[in-house]
Design a protein around this motif. Structure first.
Motif, PDB file in Angstrom:
ATOM      1  N   LEU A  26      93.759  91.298  40.271  1.00  0.00           N
ATOM      2  CA  LEU A  26      93.087  90.612  41.366  1.00  0.00           C
ATOM      3  C   LEU A  26      91.578  90.568  41.166  1.00  0.00           C
ATOM      4  N   ALA A  27      90.999  91.598  40.569  1.00  0.00           N
ATOM      5  CA  ALA A  27      89.553  91.608  40.335  1.00  0.00           C
ATOM      6  C   ALA A  27      89.133  90.432  39.469  1.00  0.00           C
ATOM      7  N   VAL A  28      89.881  90.199  38.398  1.00  0.00           N
ATOM      8  CA  VAL A  28      89.548  89.080  37.500  1.00  0.00           C
ATOM      9  C   VAL A  28      89.699  87.752  38.224  1.00  0.00           C
ATOM     10  N   CYS A  29      90.809  87.586  38.939  1.00  0.00           N
ATOM     11  CA  CYS A  29      91.100  86.282  39.547  1.00  0.00           C
ATOM     12  C   CYS A  29      90.255  86.024  40.790  1.00  0.00           C
ATOM     13  N   ILE A  30      90.079  87.037  41.650  1.00  0.00           N
ATOM     14  CA  ILE A  30      89.213  86.854  42.817  1.00  0.00           C
ATOM     15  C   ILE A  30      87.764  86.685  42.362  1.00  0.00           C
ATOM     16  N   GLY A  31      87.352  87.449  41.344  1.00  0.00           N
ATOM     17  CA  GLY A  31      86.000  87.299  40.813  1.00  0.00           C
ATOM     18  C   GLY A  31      85.752  85.903  40.276  1.00  0.00           C
ATOM     19  N   ALA A  32      86.726  85.360  39.547  1.00  0.00           N
ATOM     20  CA  ALA A  32      86.584  84.001  39.014  1.00  0.00           C
ATOM     21  C   ALA A  32      86.483  82.985  40.146  1.00  0.00           C
ATOM     22  N   ASN A  33      87.311  83.143  41.185  1.00  0.00           N
ATOM     23  CA  ASN A  33      87.255  82.227  42.326  1.00  0.00           C
ATOM     24  C   ASN A  33      85.922  82.330  43.055  1.00  0.00           C
ATOM     25  N   THR A  34      85.412  83.555  43.210  1.00  0.00           N
ATOM     26  CA  THR A  34      84.121  83.722  43.884  1.00  0.00           C
ATOM     27  C   THR A  34      82.993  83.108  43.065  1.00  0.00           C
ATOM     28  N   ALA A  35      83.050  83.278  41.748  1.00  0.00           N
ATOM     29  CA  ALA A  35      82.019  82.688  40.885  1.00  0.00           C
ATOM     30  C   ALA A  35      82.044  81.170  40.980  1.00  0.00           C
ATOM     31  N   VAL A  36      83.235  80.578  40.936  1.00  0.00           N
ATOM     32  CA  VAL A  36      83.339  79.122  41.031  1.00  0.00           C
ATOM     33  C   VAL A  36      82.883  78.654  42.413  1.00  0.00           C
ATOM     34  N   PHE A  37      83.253  79.400  43.473  1.00  0.00           N
ATOM     35  CA  PHE A  37      82.785  79.026  44.805  1.00  0.00           C
ATOM     36  C   PHE A  37      81.256  79.080  44.866  1.00  0.00           C
ATOM     37  N   SER A  38      80.653  80.059  44.210  1.00  0.00           N
ATOM     38  CA  SER A  38      79.193  80.165  44.205  1.00  0.00           C
ATOM     39  C   SER A  38      78.567  78.942  43.534  1.00  0.00           C
ATOM     40  N   ILE A  39      79.206  78.450  42.466  1.00  0.00           N
ATOM     41  CA  ILE A  39      78.713  77.239  41.806  1.00  0.00           C
ATOM     42  C   ILE A  39      78.818  76.047  42.750  1.00  0.00           C
ATOM     43  N   VAL A  40      80.003  75.878  43.332  1.00  0.00           N
ATOM     44  CA  VAL A  40      80.228  74.747  44.245  1.00  0.00           C
ATOM     45  C   VAL A  40      79.296  74.845  45.447  1.00  0.00           C
ATOM     46  N   ASN A  41      79.131  76.046  45.985  1.00  0.00           N
ATOM     47  CA  ASN A  41      78.277  76.238  47.147  1.00  0.00           C
ATOM     48  C   ASN A  41      76.822  75.933  46.817  1.00  0.00           C
ATOM     49  N   SER A  42      76.358  76.395  45.657  1.00  0.00           N
ATOM     50  CA  SER A  42      74.956  76.194  45.278  1.00  0.00           C
ATOM     51  C   SER A  42      74.632  74.731  45.014  1.00  0.00           C
ATOM     52  N   ILE A  43      75.608  73.977  44.494  1.00  0.00           N
ATOM     53  CA  ILE A  43      75.339  72.594  44.082  1.00  0.00           C
ATOM     54  C   ILE A  43      75.802  71.576  45.115  1.00  0.00           C
ATOM     55  N   LEU A  44      77.003  71.761  45.656  1.00  0.00           N
ATOM     56  CA  LEU A  44      77.592  70.737  46.515  1.00  0.00           C
ATOM     57  C   LEU A  44      77.447  71.021  48.009  1.00  0.00           C
ATOM     58  N   LEU A  45      77.510  72.274  48.414  1.00  0.00           N
ATOM     59  CA  LEU A  45      77.596  72.593  49.839  1.00  0.00           C
ATOM     60  C   LEU A  45      76.268  73.004  50.461  1.00  0.00           C
ATOM     61  N   ARG A  46      75.473  73.775  49.741  1.00  0.00           N
ATOM     62  CA  ARG A  46      74.231  74.279  50.312  1.00  0.00           C
ATOM     63  C   ARG A  46      73.251  73.126  50.532  1.00  0.00           C
ATOM     64  N   PRO A  47      72.652  73.018  51.720  1.00  0.00           N
ATOM     65  CA  PRO A  47      71.718  71.906  51.977  1.00  0.00           C
ATOM     66  C   PRO A  47      70.556  71.907  50.991  1.00  0.00           C
ATOM     67  N   LEU A  48      70.030  70.717  50.720  1.00  0.00           N
ATOM     68  CA  LEU A  48      68.865  70.605  49.858  1.00  0.00           C
ATOM     69  C   LEU A  48      67.673  71.300  50.520  1.00  0.00           C
ATOM     70  N   PRO A  49      66.719  71.795  49.727  1.00  0.00           N
ATOM     71  CA  PRO A  49      65.603  72.580  50.297  1.00  0.00           C
ATOM     72  C   PRO A  49      64.527  71.700  50.935  1.00  0.00           C
ATOM     73  N   TYR A  50      64.953  70.703  51.700  1.00  0.00           N
ATOM     74  CA  TYR A  50      64.018  69.836  52.401  1.00  0.00           C
ATOM     75  C   TYR A  50      64.431  69.788  53.873  1.00  0.00           C
ATOM     76  N   PRO A  51      63.502  69.933  54.801  1.00  0.00           N
ATOM     77  CA  PRO A  51      63.862  69.921  56.225  1.00  0.00           C
ATOM     78  C   PRO A  51      64.646  68.666  56.598  1.00  0.00           C
ATOM     79  N   GLY A  52      65.769  68.874  57.294  1.00  0.00           N
ATOM     80  CA  GLY A  52      66.584  67.731  57.716  1.00  0.00           C
ATOM     81  C   GLY A  52      67.119  66.921  56.554  1.00  0.00           C
ATOM     82  N   SER A  53      67.447  67.603  55.443  1.00  0.00           N
ATOM     83  CA  SER A  53      67.867  66.882  54.238  1.00  0.00           C
ATOM     84  C   SER A  53      69.132  66.062  54.452  1.00  0.00           C
ATOM     85  N   GLU A  54      69.943  66.420  55.449  1.00  0.00           N
ATOM     86  CA  GLU A  54      71.181  65.668  55.699  1.00  0.00           C
ATOM     87  C   GLU A  54      70.897  64.248  56.187  1.00  0.00           C
ATOM     88  N   ARG A  55      69.633  63.971  56.596  1.00  0.00           N
ATOM     89  CA  ARG A  55      69.294  62.620  57.063  1.00  0.00           C
ATOM     90  C   ARG A  55      68.585  61.785  56.000  1.00  0.00           C
TER      91      ARG A  55
END
Length: 820
Positions: A26-55
């Motif tokens: 589970l450590a290997v597989c949960i770790g891999a999933n968390t790492a991939v989620f961190s990539i997706v979160n950093s690139i696709l999900l986390r808002p851009l560093p500009y105020p009101g970037s969603e607009r």
């Protein structure tokens, strides 16, 4: 609950091998999933560093036969004035600037922007100010805003930098501000300066008037939904189309005109989104296999605990109480795996940031935040419930009478448990096949791409670019050194003469473009063939145009197929001549002899360019893109000063990296203020073209290997369990005369049967996966027959190999010991 946890801990302490195996898996597989989620979160999900970037929206027009995307300066002004849904709007374009006046000149990435750009982005400067309304247009004062990275790296973080001057393109520019850390749009920009575009010069629109191409950004008003946005953009497209003269409509430029406003984050991540989705799916399948494996371990443990569970039931525990106890054990089993998974994910993320694959290079560094930790916690609990549910339900179905009657010698969990374990093995083998087929398709695609014909030999080629600054580049009066085509040609000739004299250089040339460069500068346009019936402009053939020196084909070793290439008779004043590639000859002159035919480019062009030769095709922008029609024009016959941005291509006798400093020194010898940039060998460019495919293959291949290892362990465990359960039966068979090879065949046959069923199921899943892999493949169809035929065979062979040791152990059963 406290009692359940105490009993669970005590039970797991009695079975440390199970606990350790489950934790590591589970450590290997949960770790891999968390790492991939961190990539997706950093690139696709986390808002851009500009105020009101969603607009913030990236605005683009689309029109014409080929529905090409563009943005025109005149349309920018119309959109800004007439839109009812945009709070503010900005235009910009990108360029490179030469930083002169220092020991070694440097090329810097810059953006030319309207003053509204920083308002649309919603950011305030760290120091000083940004552009004011008076600082715009072609007569704007030479002022610049620096990026935080440029200020820290090149200005040593000078707190008094505002008001100082920096020499760019041989002109002093006043620094008026510094942007805060994290402001990085367009990506990699080091300097922002006014966009030299005036509204009066862009209007009225005319076919004869050159119109500036720009990128457009807009900040949508709060509360504007998608439907309202689409309706307004449709109205604006109709309104702007009506502002164009009729000759635009006649030429087909405005056919199907539409305006699109795409969220900026979606625009920035669009090219990497499919890869990250495939990556997320692959790592999720690996976790599913891990859950199946742990569930099989717990089923075996539950079978061994039937008497204990029967006693609990006999003493008054209900099925719900037993299920709760088993699920508590599963959750506690998953918890250390989740904690270890966080450590695995952290190491994976740090390694990824250190490696920084090319396809992720322009995105922010991947980081683990509270969202990633919350994801890990939720995933750990969900995993514990998932792999613990089947053993818990089976434990609650124990027969009290049968379990107690066995006297503690129960080896079987019953036929239902056996079928369930078979089903779980089929599931993990099927999922493994999906990943195997995905990895197989990517591997075949990578091999085909790596062996694709470039059209020239890549070894021993060195490439580098220069950007000569003249008035047409925005250089102003101080850039008059290269204000004419003659002065630019003289620079290239002087440098080429010096470079060719170097002992390690075999040949050298210049070109507007370098093969395998996605950031190439190929001119693209339509043309006519002299003597053919005229057609509407929208129906004319298109081709890329490249300007090269006489020795280009010799330096690149591009084969000459027919006719000749440029030579000493091609000079200024002689009839214009061109060389075409094989694709254009085949596409436009099928069944004809192109040599001697003339190409007409402008509406009033009557003389045109005469075709003198046909050369082989080369991979222009991308290794994965098929060669496009291409026209080569000789640098020696160019009449206009548009040759400021050219590339030197040098073929060396040995390692081209050893010649970099010598070639650069020849450029500085001609002009010590001229920066050299984008210095790469052709083999480096080839490696960069292969980088995305290599990344996809590496990641999916790693997950496929993990899946196969887990599936092999799973089938080994099931076969070992079945051999133990059927020891008495096997002993009887041997006592009745069965040979060891027959017993081995019995066990292996059961394993292969499970693998065949899994292969049939996995093929269906793989067929669904191919929809997401299409864009990542080259030279291989998504339903490649060889891959779909070979991978099930590989899976069955692996399953048979995993069952070999249990089969050998079964063939050596002592019938007397078994019967006793």
């Amino acid at each position: 609950m406290i009692d359940d946890m105490r009993h669970a801990v005590r039970g797991l302490r009695r079975d440390p091998v199970l606990a350790l195996t489950a934790t590591l898996t589970l450590a290997v597989c949960i770790g891999a999933n968390t790492a991939v989620f961190s990539i997706v979160n950093s690139i696709l999900l986390r808002p851009l560093p500009y105020p009101g970037s969603e607009r913030i929206r990236w605005v683009r027009e689309r029109a014409g036969k080929y529905q090409l995307e563009f943005g025109l300066g005149a349309d920018y002004y119309s959109l800004r004035e007439q839109s009812r849904i945009f709070e503010d709007m900005a235009a910009y374009d990108t360029l490179t600037l030469n930083w002169n006046g220092i020991e070694k000149p440097v090329q810097v990435d810059a953006a030319q922007v309207t003053p509204s750009f920083f308002r649309v982005m919603g950011s305030q400067p760290l120091m000083g100010r940004y552009l004011s309304p008076e600082e715009q247009g072609v007569k704007a004062p030479p002022v610049v805003v620096l990026s935080y990275a440029f200020w820290r790296g090149h200005m040593a973080g000078d707190a008094q930098v505002v008001g100082k001057a920096i020499t760019l393109d041989r002109m002093p520019n006043t620094i008026i501000g510094v942007m805060p850390q994290g402001f990085d749009y367009p990506a990699g920009t080091q300097i922002w300066r006014p966009l030299p575009m005036d509204e009066a010069a862009q209007r009225p629109r005319s076919v004869m008037r050159p119109m500036r191409m720009v990128n457009m950004l807009a900040r949508v008003k709060a509360g504007v939904g998608r439907r309202m946005l689409d309706t307004e953009l449709s109205r604006l497209a109709h309104t702007i189309r009506a502002e164009y003269p009729k000759d635009f409509e006649t030429a087909g430029f405005l056919a199907g005109m539409a305006i699109r406003a795409q969220p900026l984050q979606e625009r920035l991540t669009g090219d990497v989104r499919p890869a990250l989705m495939v990556l997320s799916g692959a790592v999720g399948l690996v976790l599913l296999i891990a859950c199946v494996n742990v569930a099989n371990l717990l089923l075996a443990r539950a079978s061994a605990r039937q008497r204990e569970l029967a006693v609990r039931l006999a003493l008054g525990s209900g099925p719900g109480r037993i299920i709760r106890q088993m699920l508590t054990e599963s959750a506690l089993l998953a918890l250390p795996g989740g904690l270890a998974g966080v450590a695995v994910a952290y190491l994976a993320v740090e390694g990824l940031n250190a490696w920084k694959p090319l396809m992720l290079a322009r995105y922010p560094a991947v980081s683990m935040d509270l969202a990633a930790l919350a994801f890990t916690l939720g995933l750990t609990l969900a995993t514990g419930l998932l792999f613990g549910m089947a053993p818990a339900v089976m434990a609650a179905r124990v027969s009290i009478h049968e379990a107690l009657k066995s006297g503690g010698h129960v080896q079987s969990g019953g036929r239902l448990v056996t079928r369930l374990r078979h089903l779980l093995v089929v599931a993990e083998l099927g999922v493994s096949l999906v990943l195997l087929i995905g990895a197989g398709l990517l591997a075949r695609s990578f091999l085909k791409l790596a062996s694709a014909d470039l059209g020239f030999p890549a070894p021993n080629l060195l490439t580098m670019r220069v950007n000569l600054v003249g008035p047409e580049n925005g250089g102003g009066p101080a850039a008059s050194l290269y204000a004419t085509a003659e002065s630019q040609l003289r620079f290239y000739d002087d440098v080429l003469d010096r470079v060719k004299a170097l002992p390690m250089v075999l040949a050298a040339a210049v070109s507007t473009d370098v093969p395998l460069s996605p950031e190439g500068f190929y001119q693209e346009g339509d043309f006519r063939v002299a003597g053919r019936t005229p057609v509407a402009r929208a129906q004319r053939p298109h081709a890329d145009f490249s300007v090269v020196s006489r020795d280009f084909f010799h330096t690149m070793k591009i084969p000459l197929l027919r006719g000749r290439t440029f030579d000493a008779q091609d000079i200024q004043g002689s009839p214009d001549r061109i060389v075409i590639n094989e694709v254009l000859a085949r596409k436009i002159f099928a069944g004809e002899n192109p040599l001697g035919r003339r190409i007409l480019t402008g509406e009033n062009d009557v003389n045109g360019w005469t075709i003198i030769g046909i050369v082989g095709n080369v991979r222009a922008r991308d290794l994965g893109a098929e060669p496009e029609p291409l026209l080569y024009r000789c640098l020696c016959q160019s009449h206009t000063p548009f040759l400021s941005r050219m590339a030197f291509i040098v073929r060396t006798a040995r390692d081209p990296e050893a010649a970099i400093r010598a070639v650069e020194s020849q450029v500085y010898a001609v002009d010590r203020n001229q920066p050299v940039f984008d210095v790469r060998t052709m083999e480096e460019r080839l490696a960069r073209s292969l980088a995305p495919q290599r990344f996809y293959l590496l990641i999916v291949g790693i997950f496929a290997c993990i899946a196969i290892v887990l599936a092999s362990l799973g089938i080994y465990g099931v076969m070992s369990y079945l051999v133990t359960r059927r020891t008495r039966e096997i002993g009887i068979r041997i006592a009745m005369g069965a040979q060891p090879v027959q017993v081995e065949r019995l066990v292996l046959g059961e394993s292969v049967t499970l693998a065949v069923v899994a292969a049939l199921a996995g093929l269906g899943g793989a067929w669904g996966l191919t929809r997401y892999l299409k864009s990542m493949l080259y030279g291989v169809t998504a339903l490649d027959g060889a891959t779909f035929a070979a991978m099930p065979v590989v899976l069955i062979a692996i399953a048979a190999a995993a069952a070999f040791i249990p089969a050998r152990r079964a063939s050596r059963v002592d019938p007397l010991a078994a019967l006793r």
